[in-house]
Enzyme design. Structure first.
Site, short mmCIF file in Angstrom:
data_model
loop_
_atom_site.label_atom_id
_atom_site.label_comp_id
_atom_site.label_asym_id
_atom_site.label_seq_id
_atom_site.Cartn_x
_atom_site.Cartn_y
_atom_site.Cartn_z
N HIS A 1 46.03 46.93 33.58
CA HIS A 1 45.52 47.91 34.66
C HIS A 1 44.33 46.98 35.53
O HIS A 1 43.39 46.58 35.11
CB HIS A 1 45.47 49.23 34.41
N GLU A 2 44.33 47.99 36.76
CA GLU A 2 43.22 47.29 37.70
C GLU A 2 43.28 45.97 37.93
O GLU A 2 42.40 45.21 38.26
CB GLU A 2 41.65 47.62 37.28
N GLY A 3 44.78 45.54 38.13
CA GLY A 3 44.75 44.21 38.54
C GLY A 3 44.89 43.33 37.45
O GLY A 3 43.93 43.21 36.46
N GLN B 1 43.89 38.68 38.85
CA GLN B 1 42.43 38.26 38.92
C GLN B 1 42.08 36.91 38.96
O GLN B 1 41.25 36.56 39.64
CB GLN B 1 41.88 38.84 37.58
#
Length: 601
Positions: free
Chosen positions: A441-443, A448
């Site tokens: 999650h969050e990329g 990234q």
């Protein structure tokens, strides 16, 4: 067996010896603080963690939240624990005094939240995401929005979320379809579906404030046409009281592998007339505003990966000291007593690897927290700009390296316990499950890596890239003055040279081949850069430990500093050489996996 959640001595080292948190008290914002107030906040966090979260850790894991079609139900102890965090002032301890905060430096607040996360895992997401939501509105909202939404979030009456992901778009935000239509009152009517919304529905707070990405009718396609809206679960009257329920419905809960105390939801907006939303900032600039919360969340994710690794390390270390089993190879007498498993070479290898991963990762996260504070409160504009540049560059690494190597540390913790590590009578298998979400999650790690290689490295004429290299070279110059560290400094210098050459090669390749082919090894590049950065972080710790040993500390501190140096040596000797393997793959422009055809699988 009661193992410590975290090493107090290591936190003391990181805060006061490596990052010199006491120096922050010279800044106007923190002039009311000193080491005693910082330690008081840490002790409060430890007390809340041990009293309210630690006793229910297994119950939270085994009894997931449920949805009966009308409301979410979870074990009542979760509300008691979350309320304890709010009532202690720890939920938003970096916030202004006027909003009920403690005005703690972010580096100290990070360590405070580490205790809570170590015991409560993702259950702390209810307060941490609320805090991040409030920070975004404070930065980009109007005074009226701050009063209406931020104030009740700061005092714990309201919770907050970020609602981005959609069933058909996933991480591809350019393809989101949630729509916004302006009504006759100047508000917007939001319609669409969002999934994997952490904390999207529950009964812990009076209201939930969703920050929703949506596309205003007629907006440009792609990410340039995304706007950001405040969409509450309940509307709020002018006097601050709750009004009618907004057109936001819980479609269902997801049942997760780990992190089960924090609801993961599917939300439906606008099943009737459209959910009322309030525009943040300007239309079509929503993604830039949301990055304020996303970048904060990415540091939170990296920190969660590191803290969960630290907790698993502490538990397996304690177990290894207490568990007798087997004899050393040199012992030929079968009647001799078994030794503690920490005496066995391979167990020491696994423990030292955990220490190198976990303590290196957490020090990296604290560096990110300190830079985040510096970009807001450093004395000069030049210092604030420099901190912003370095933090912006490092964010993909701070998010991804701890979230990749945290689970690796937890995997080793399971192995240290052997069969006992695989059963839920011990929490290390839960730590692994909780931590496994962090690379996603969050990329994801892949996202990234593309952000780092394709965007952050060349951005602003390589400003962040050069700032990172310069910071590492400054540490190398200091380390070379020590006979004990000079060899490690040379090794890091060699790896940086390899990193530079590799970077030049892969960026130049975009001129002769497609960018997709040239960047197909972007994760290897992220691994390479991440390992170089963590080696730098370990060398920084080594500089402090080496200097401390020269002053003839007492025995317990001597052992602590020698342990730091040994973990540094392990990382340099066992992990840093891997960078040459990744560099070869990248520099050779190997496209083996990219060339694999769909029909060949």
């Amino acid at each position: 067996m009661v193992a410590p959640l975290l090493s107090e001595r290591d936190l003391e080292f990181l805060l006061y010896e490596l990052f010199d948190a006491e120096a922050m008290t010279q800044r106007a914002r923190y002039c009311d603080h000193n080491r005693e107030t910082f330690n008081a906040a840490l002790q409060t966090a430890r007390t809340v963690a041990e009293k309210f979260f630690l006793p229910i850790r297994q119950k939270v894991d085994s009894e997931q939240p449920t949805f009966d079609g009308k409301a979410v139900h979870m074990i009542p102890e979760i509300k008691t624990a979350v309320d304890a965090v709010i009532e202690s002032g720890l939920a938003s301890c970096t916030a202004d005094y006027g909003l009920g905060g403690m005005q703690l430096p972010e580096v100290v607040a990070n360590a405070v939240s580490a205790y809570l996360s170590a015991a409560g895992s993702t259950t702390l997401g209810y307060t941490s995401l609320t805090n991040a939501n409030a920070n975004l509105i404070s930065a980009h909202g109007t005074a009226e929005q701050i009063e209406k939404w931020v104030v009740p979030m700061r005092d714990g009456r309201f919770a907050g979320t970020m609602a981005m992901t959609e069933p058909g778009a996933g991480s591809g935000l350019a393809d989101l379809t949630t729509s916004a239509v302006k009504d006759e009152n100047g508000h917007y009517r939001i319609s669409g579906s969002k999934i994997f919304i952490s904390g999207g529905d529950h009964e812990l707070n009076d209201n939930i404030v969703h920050l929703v990405l949506a596309r205003v009718k007629g907006a440009p396609q792609g990410v340039k046409g995304i706007s950001l809206f405040i969409v509450p679960k309940f509307l709020v009257n002018d006097d601050g009281s709750l009004g009618e329920k907004n057109d936001v419905a819980l479609a269902g809960l997801f049942h997760k592998m780990g992190g089960r105390g924090h609801t993961s939801t599917a939300l439906s907006f606008g099943e009737r007339d459209g959910a009322i939303g309030y525009l943040v900032g300007e239309e079509n600039k929503g993604l830039s505003y949301m990055f304020h919360m996303m970048n904060e969340a990415r540091i939170l994710v990296g920190t969660m990966g590191a803290v969960t690794a630290l907790t698993g390390y502490q538990y397996s270390l304690d177990y290894a000291k207490e568990r007798p089993q087997g004899r050393l190879l040199a012992e030929k007498d079968p009647s001799s007593p078994p030794v503690s498993i920490i005496q066995h070479g391979d167990v020491r290898r696994m423990l030292l690897a955990q220490k190198a991963y976990a303590e290196g990762a957490y020090a990296l996260c604290l560096l990110g927290a300190q830079l985040s504070d510096d970009e807001k409160t450093a004395e000069t504009e030049a210092e604030r700009k420099a901190a912003h540049t370095l933090l912006d560059f490092l964010t993909p690494i701070i998010k991804s390296w701890p979230s990749e190597y945290g689970p690796k540390a937890n995997d080793l913790a399971i192995q240290v316990l052997g069969g006992h590590g695989y059963i839920n009578e011990h929490p290390v298998e839960m730590f692994y499950r909780d931590n496994r979400l962090n690379p996603i999650h969050e990329g994801t790690t892949g996202i990234q890596s593309l952000d780092l290689l394709g965007r952050k490295v060349p951005m602003n004429q390589f400003a962040g890239y050069q700032a990172c290299l310069s910071a590492m070279e400054e540490t190398i110059a200091i380390a070379k003055q020590s006979e004990a560290l000079a060899g490690f400094a040379d090794d890091l210098s060699t790896s940086i040279t390899t990193l530079k050459t590799t970077t030049e090669t892969v960026l130049a390749a975009t001129q002769s081949m497609t960018v997709d082919a040239a960047f197909c090894n972007s994760v290897s590049y992220l691994n390479l850069f991440g390992h170089v950065v963590v080696a730098w972080i370990w060398l920084k710790q080594g500089v402090v430990a080496d200097a401390a040993l020269s002053s003839s500390p007492h025995k317990s501190d001597e052992d602590f500093y020698k342990g730091k140096l040994q973990a540094m040596a392990f990382f340099f000797r066992h992990e840093l050489p891997l960078t040459h393997h990744w560099a070869t793959i990248i520099s050779d422009l190997d496209t083996t996996h990219f060339d694999m055809q769909e029909a060949w699988f």
